[in-house]
Write a protein that holds these residues in place. Sequence first.
Motif, short mmCIF file in Angstrom:
data_model
loop_
_atom_site.label_atom_id
_atom_site.label_comp_id
_atom_site.label_asym_id
_atom_site.label_seq_id
_atom_site.Cartn_x
_atom_site.Cartn_y
_atom_site.Cartn_z
N ALA A 9 0.85 -1.19 0.00
CA ALA A 9 0.00 0.00 0.00
C ALA A 9 0.88 1.23 0.00
O ALA A 9 1.99 1.21 0.50
N PHE A 13 -1.06 6.68 2.06
CA PHE A 13 -2.26 6.15 2.71
C PHE A 13 -1.93 5.65 4.11
O PHE A 13 -2.67 5.88 5.06
N TYR A 49 -9.60 10.04 -0.19
CA TYR A 49 -9.46 8.81 -0.95
C TYR A 49 -8.87 7.71 -0.07
O TYR A 49 -9.29 6.56 -0.13
N ALA A 50 -7.92 8.10 0.76
CA ALA A 50 -7.31 7.14 1.69
C ALA A 50 -8.35 6.62 2.68
O ALA A 50 -8.36 5.43 3.01
N ALA A 53 -10.26 3.93 1.33
CA ALA A 53 -9.49 2.69 1.27
C ALA A 53 -9.31 2.07 2.65
O ALA A 53 -8.80 0.96 2.77
N SER A 54 -9.70 2.78 3.70
CA SER A 54 -9.47 2.27 5.06
C SER A 54 -10.64 1.44 5.58
O SER A 54 -10.61 0.98 6.70
#
Length: 125
Positions: A9, A13, A49-50, A53-54
């Motif tokens: 990753a 992020f 955006y991060a 993704a979390s």
Amino acid sequence: MGETRLIMAGDFFLKVFRVVRLIPEGRVTTYGHIARFLGTGRSARVVGYAMNASHNDRTVPAHRVVNRVGLLTGKHFFDGTTLMRDLLESEGIVVVEDKIQEFSSKVWDPLEHLNQDDFFESSPQ
DNA sequence: CACCTGACTGAAT
DNA sequence: AATTCAGCCAGGT
């Protein structure tokens, strides 16, 4: 020190996740505050955006990240339409029509509470 | 490698 | 005071 690069990753992020884990219960911060703390003040959008993704990682309290005026702009990405608000309210935050009340007293600015040098020295995770 | 996508933001209207 | 615009940039395709 900088050698441990086994994780796929993106670093960015991961750094975002680390900051978000440090937001105290009952406090919130903004995409922009996190971006500025990480030294990339123009990446607020990428912080969002991060956060998206979390959503696999339960250790990241994504509900504590809101936009610069205290709106729950990310609520759509939580299960159900009220989960983000419910989590915040369970921590004592009052939300009216997707907006955090008394926002200025709830904001936790990482630049004021964390030391950037310590943060970047310490290893991820 | 060249696009495309936005949990954003500050400035301009 | 409310709304729109354009720049932003890490990841995904």
